[in-house]
Write a protein that holds these residues in place. Structure first.
Motif, PDB file in Angstrom:
ATOM      1  N   ASN A  74      40.949  39.692  42.766  1.00 51.86           N
ATOM      2  CA  ASN A  74      40.992  41.153  42.766  1.00 51.86           C
ATOM      3  C   ASN A  74      41.382  41.730  41.406  1.00 51.86           C
ATOM      4  N   GLY A  75      41.281  40.899  40.378  1.00 46.61           N
ATOM      5  CA  GLY A  75      41.653  41.346  39.049  1.00 46.61           C
ATOM      6  C   GLY A  75      40.524  42.053  38.324  1.00 46.61           C
ATOM      7  N   PRO A  76      40.740  42.373  37.049  1.00 44.80           N
ATOM      8  CA  PRO A  76      39.710  43.026  36.233  1.00 44.80           C
ATOM      9  C   PRO A  76      38.455  42.161  36.158  1.00 44.80           C
ATOM     10  N   SER A 136      35.943  32.505  42.746  1.00 41.85           N
ATOM     11  CA  SER A 136      37.154  33.300  42.975  1.00 41.85           C
ATOM     12  C   SER A 136      38.400  32.560  42.499  1.00 41.85           C
ATOM     13  N   ILE A 137      38.457  31.274  42.774  1.00 43.41           N
ATOM     14  CA  ILE A 137      39.623  30.479  42.388  1.00 43.41           C
ATOM     15  C   ILE A 137      39.774  30.460  40.872  1.00 43.41           C
ATOM     16  N   PHE A 138      38.673  30.203  40.174  1.00 41.63           N
ATOM     17  CA  PHE A 138      38.794  30.004  38.726  1.00 41.63           C
ATOM     18  C   PHE A 138      38.770  31.308  37.940  1.00 41.63           C
ATOM     19  N   PHE A 139      38.222  32.372  38.492  1.00 40.89           N
ATOM     20  CA  PHE A 139      38.439  33.678  37.876  1.00 40.89           C
ATOM     21  C   PHE A 139      39.928  34.018  37.911  1.00 40.89           C
ATOM     22  N   ARG A 152      35.593  39.226  45.373  1.00 37.24           N
ATOM     23  CA  ARG A 152      36.744  39.958  45.913  1.00 37.24           C
ATOM     24  C   ARG A 152      37.188  39.362  47.256  1.00 37.24           C
ATOM     25  N   GLN A 153      36.231  39.094  48.111  1.00 40.87           N
ATOM     26  CA  GLN A 153      36.571  38.539  49.415  1.00 40.87           C
ATOM     27  C   GLN A 153      37.160  37.138  49.296  1.00 40.87           C
ATOM     28  N   PRO A 171      37.589  38.760  32.283  1.00 40.05           N
ATOM     29  CA  PRO A 171      36.680  37.784  32.904  1.00 40.05           C
ATOM     30  C   PRO A 171      35.341  38.431  33.269  1.00 40.05           C
ATOM     31  N   PHE A 172      34.261  37.721  32.988  1.00 42.15           N
ATOM     32  CA  PHE A 172      32.915  38.230  33.237  1.00 42.15           C
ATOM     33  C   PHE A 172      32.108  37.302  34.125  1.00 42.15           C
TER      34      PHE A 172
END
Length: 539
Positions: A381-383, A332-335, A376-377, A347-348
């Motif tokens: 919350n991006g694409p 989550s942090i690095f996405f 998400r949690q 991002p995938f």
């Protein structure tokens, strides 16, 4: 979805006897040493329960006479008596009379609602077989309702696939020819030439392409999408701590740009310990935090605005190196940070065995959905894109279609990122089948094959020999390109009395010309884009 009450079974249950459990447990029998019960909820919903389970396979089953010439789609709504925070994995399986076991699908079941299990299978030999359910968590009761098993002939399966292609990959387009007074022109000649595909189909490349004119020519004549096999990976760009080398990646990107080829970024991080630069696993936690931030800023910053995707944390369902060393929220942090650095590259997630190996519950479609929820949690919350590698050994097309249905329900774009088929006498035929299946599914937005050429042999599947003459697999790809991706030559037609010519066209860019029936002195041409949503005219 997780529902209070299951809906009716698909296909009315199909081949299943008593699919909604309205007739007690008629048609169902204990499997293993489980106790079989019939239950009814307060709202009148009826279901079957397997309790007193001591082994993973203790459950309930029904016997069917299966046909090796048919394809089977299977679904059920599953619940458990009690569950863990991350749910309980429940699979549906086939046991043949020959003793073979086939995993047909998975679901992450919960105790507070019903979750849909969707899968499928094929069998090698016709004959009787039992369908049963399984969970390694033996301390829970397995509940099931609305169970369905439906068979399809090959002709029915392919017919559905063709219908889906017509809906998902084509549009019916009407062209009107009128004169300077707005009157329809009958018998005008309309020519339609596709200039660019609307569906991305590409192949990986590697440093063997650099300076190799034959390889470059073979590739550039066919493909407008690619990914680099290893050249952007951390172990390739910083094998020695503090010394970066992007020369190979830069050269490949230069080739791609010069030929109008879009590039996926693969990858920022790989979550497997064994695929780090050799120095990474042994540094301290504070030094590792410094290193991963420097890596992110270096590679994403260097290629900002030049890539269409980034595989941010590769294979994070099978491996957890960074989560265990740094933070359970690492992905989550690095996405989030990757997206902040480059808002143009989607991002995938990128995972193996989700569609190609039905027996791998670690990366099942249900677990993939849970991974998305975890992202998400964790605060991202991006694409987001869903990357499915697709390294196939054998084909189970019903399972593939069911898995794509499940993942497609998110509405997120699905890309097949590393498609290949293991070597064998039927490699080309299997590649043809899986390409057609994947291309036809509306959730799939692009396909990249993992067939970068090496003189000593490709990873698992080459498309050419060392002289860049097509192998049978390459012929398959050319055939698919011609049928579904970029049609060669023009389509011609004549307008009717209303000045209309109608054609069903693949999505993509086209050059359209209209010639007056009295000669070319009064003609017109336009560039148009045919998309899944609308027909746009470009100036």
């Amino acid at each position: 979805q997780c529902l209070k009450t299951p809906p009716e079974p698909l296909y009315g249950g199909g081949l299943v006897v008593n699919p909604s459990l309205d007739d007690g447990v008629n048609g169902w029998a204990p499997f293993g040493s489980a106790r079989l019960n019939h239950a009814e909820s307060d709202d009148g919903n009826k279901y079957v329960v397997a309790s007193e389970r001591s082994q993973a396979f203790d459950s309930f089953s029904q016997e069917f006479d299966l046909d090796a010439e048919k394809l089977y789609s299977l679904s059920a709504w599953i619940r458990v008596s009690e569950g863990r925070m991350d749910g309980v994995d429940v699979s549906v399986n086939v046991k043949t009379n020959g003793g073979d076991f086939i995993t047909a699908g998975w679901v992450v079941a919960r105790e507070d609602c019903w979750a849909m299990l969707k899968g499928g299978f094929v069998v090698d030999k016709s004959g009787p077989a039992h369908i049963f359910f399984q969970s390694n968590v033996t301390g829970v009761d397995i509940w099931a309702d609305s169970i369905s098993l439906q068979h399809f002939t090959t002709e029915e399966w392919e017919s559905h696939r063709s219908q889906t292609i017509d809906r998902a990959r084509k549009r019916t387009v009407k062209f009107w020819a009128v004169d300077e007074y707005g009157r329809p022109v009958e018998n005008a000649t309309v020519s339609i030439t596709q200039t660019r595909s609307g569906f991305p189909l590409g192949v990986a490349i590697n440093n063997n392409l650099i300076g190799n004119a034959a390889y470059q020519d073979w590739f550039a004549r066919r493909f407008k999408y690619t990914v680099f096999e290893n050249e952007m990976k951390w172990y390739a760009t910083e094998s020695t701590r503090g010394t970066e080398d992007y020369s190979a990646a830069d050269a490949l990107l230069g080739f791609a740009k010069s030929h109008g080829i879009a590039v996926r970024g693969h990858n920022v991080f790989w979550d497997a310990k064994n695929y780090q630069p050799s120095w990474v696993p042994w540094i301290s936690v504070p030094d590792l935090w410094t290193a991963v931030n420097r890596r992110l800023n270096s590679v994403v910053g260097r290629y900002k605005g030049q890539l269409i995707h980034w595989d941010v944390v590769n294979e994070s369902m099978h491996y957890r190196f960074f989560e265990l060393r740094l933070s359970r929220r690492f992905s989550s942090i690095f996405f989030s940070r990757a997206r902040d650095l480059d808002s143009t590259a989607l991002p995938f997630l990128n995972e193996f065995n989700t569609i190609e190996e039905s027996g791998d519950g670690v990366a099942s479609p249900s677990r993939y959905l849970q991974k998305i929820q975890e992202l998400r949690q964790g605060g991202y919350n991006g694409p987001l894109g869903i990357g499915l590698q697709g390294h196939f050994r054998v084909l189970n097309l019903p399972y593939v279609r069911a898995a794509l249905d499940t993942l497609g329900s998110t509405g997120l774009p699905v890309w097949i990122t590393e498609l290949d088929v293991g070597n064998g006498p039927n490699q080309a035929a299997l590649l043809d089948q899986i390409l057609r299946e994947l291309h036809a599914h509306p959730a799939v937005k692009g396909i990249i094959m993992w067939s970068a050429w090496r003189p000593g042999g490709c990873y698992r599947m080459c498309l050419t020999d060392n002289n860049f003459r097509n192998l049978p697999t390459g012929d398959v790809v050319d055939r698919i390109l011609g049928e579904f991706i970029l049609r060669e030559g023009a389509v011609y037609g004549k307008t009717n009395s209303d000045g209309v010519f109608e054609a069903s066209l693949l999505h993509g860019d086209y050059e359209v010309g209209v010639s007056h029936p009295d000669g070319d002195y009064n003609s017109d041409s336009r560039q148009i884009k045919i998309s899944p949503v609308q027909l746009e005219e470009e100036e």
